[in-house]
Scaffold this motif. Structure first.
Motif, PDB file in Angstrom:
ATOM      1  N   LYS A 116      -3.806   7.969  -5.655  1.00  8.35           N
ATOM      2  CA  LYS A 116      -4.544   8.901  -4.811  1.00  8.35           C
ATOM      3  C   LYS A 116      -5.371   8.141  -3.780  1.00  8.35           C
ATOM      4  O   LYS A 116      -5.633   8.627  -2.685  1.00  8.35           O
ATOM      5  N   THR A 117      -5.800   6.938  -4.170  1.00 12.61           N
ATOM      6  CA  THR A 117      -6.600   6.076  -3.300  1.00 12.61           C
ATOM      7  C   THR A 117      -6.079   4.655  -3.392  1.00 12.61           C
ATOM      8  O   THR A 117      -5.730   4.190  -4.479  1.00 12.61           O
ATOM      9  N   VAL A 118      -6.016   3.969  -2.271  1.00  7.93           N
ATOM     10  CA  VAL A 118      -5.661   2.554  -2.234  1.00  7.93           C
ATOM     11  C   VAL A 118      -6.814   1.798  -1.590  1.00  7.93           C
ATOM     12  O   VAL A 118      -7.339   2.223  -0.550  1.00  7.93           O
ATOM     13  N   ALA A 119      -7.218   0.701  -2.218  1.00  6.72           N
ATOM     14  CA  ALA A 119      -8.317  -0.114  -1.688  1.00  6.72           C
ATOM     15  C   ALA A 119      -7.855  -1.547  -1.526  1.00  6.72           C
ATOM     16  O   ALA A 119      -7.062  -2.059  -2.336  1.00  6.72           O
ATOM     17  N   ALA A 156      -4.260  -1.727   7.237  1.00  7.57           N
ATOM     18  CA  ALA A 156      -4.407  -0.260   7.170  1.00  7.57           C
ATOM     19  C   ALA A 156      -3.760   0.419   8.371  1.00  7.57           C
ATOM     20  O   ALA A 156      -3.197   1.511   8.247  1.00  7.57           O
ATOM     21  N   ALA A 157      -3.834  -0.231   9.527  1.00  8.44           N
ATOM     22  CA  ALA A 157      -3.288   0.364  10.750  1.00  8.44           C
ATOM     23  C   ALA A 157      -1.763   0.321  10.792  1.00  8.44           C
ATOM     24  O   ALA A 157      -1.151   0.958  11.655  1.00  8.44           O
ATOM     25  N   ALA A 217       0.831  -1.200   0.000  1.00  6.19           N
ATOM     26  CA  ALA A 217       0.000   0.000   0.000  1.00  6.19           C
ATOM     27  C   ALA A 217       0.870   1.257   0.000  1.00  6.19           C
ATOM     28  O   ALA A 217       0.606   2.214  -0.751  1.00  6.19           O
ATOM     29  N   GLU A 218       1.898   1.271   0.819  1.00  2.65           N
ATOM     30  CA  GLU A 218       2.790   2.428   0.856  1.00  2.65           C
ATOM     31  C   GLU A 218       3.488   2.611  -0.488  1.00  2.65           C
ATOM     32  O   GLU A 218       3.652   3.746  -0.967  1.00  2.65           O
ATOM     33  N   ALA A 219       3.883   1.498  -1.111  1.00  2.00           N
ATOM     34  CA  ALA A 219       4.527   1.567  -2.427  1.00  2.00           C
ATOM     35  C   ALA A 219       3.573   2.155  -3.458  1.00  2.00           C
ATOM     36  O   ALA A 219       3.974   2.964  -4.310  1.00  2.00           O
TER      37      ALA A 219
END
Length: 216
Positions: free
Chosen positions: A175-178, A188-189, A166-168
């Motif tokens: 702009k958005t990661v799902a 996510a945490a 996700a960070e990559a």
């Protein structure tokens, strides 16, 4: 109000209960049913077959008999939701579809992360369709090796790998990661504080179910 949830992993029960608590739902409103064998069968077959789809739809219809709505919480089995909905009087919510519709309102680049290869095709179709109205750029990615960790019970390593992916994606311009699968929610945490929180399907699915119930 009773929302029945069809899972393919026992661990997703706690994730959905957490989402329900965040939404302020009563503690006893979710009815959970786990059929891990359906996903195993799809993985062995290399994807969703007509037989597995029909069996999944049959399970959904049985759950609908005792619920006000049913949530199918498996992106690989997702198409079975439409098959069941054609023969059901209560709303059938496909969790990844609810997430796709929410994410589809975004603009710019949207990266959708998956951990199982069997979910790539249905997930890509859903998110690209949902993005047509906004013109969002959909990039569906498989996190290689992640599902092996999940199957081996290495939850911390599984979630850590998802957080890194996700960070990559954010560093590469998303702009958005799902997260396409509910099992990914906990990652996510783990992202650094300077990254936005990725979106996950449990909250979107339960919100869609509540909306559908109140609209009846």
């Amino acid at each position: 109000m009773i929302i029945a949830c069809l899972h393919t992993a026992e661990s997703n029960i706690a994730i959905y209960e957490g989402a329900a608590k965040q939404l302020g739902l009563p503690t006893d409103c979710l009815l959970h049913h786990v059929r891990a064998d359906l996903l195993f069968a799809a993985e062995r077959a290399g994807g969703l077959t007509p037989e597995i789809e029909a069996e999944t739809a049959a399970v959904i219809l049985r759950l609908a008999q005792d619920a006000d709505a049913v949530v199918l919480n498996c992106s690989t089995l997702g198409p079975a939701a439409s098959l069941a909905a054609d023969r059901c009087e209560v709303p059938i919510v496909r969790a990844d579809c609810a997430l796709a519709e929410y994410v589809g309102k975004s603009c710019g680049k949207v990266t959708v992360l998956c951990t199982t290869e069997t979910t790539i095709a249905p997930t890509t179709e859903l998110f690209e369709e949902a993005a047509k109205t906004t013109g969002a750029e959909i990039d569906v990615r498989l996190i290689y090796g992640a599902w092996v960790l999940f199957r081996a019970g290495k939850q911390e390593a599984y979630l850590a790998g998802i957080a890194e992916a996700a960070e990559a994606a954010y560093r590469e311009g998303a702009k958005t990661v799902a997260f396409a699968q509910a099992s990914m929610t906990g990652a996510a945490a783990l992202l650094a504080d300077d990254y936005p929180r990725p979106l996950a399907s449990p909250t979107a699915a339960l919100q869609a179910a509540m909306t559908a119930i109140t609209a009846r």
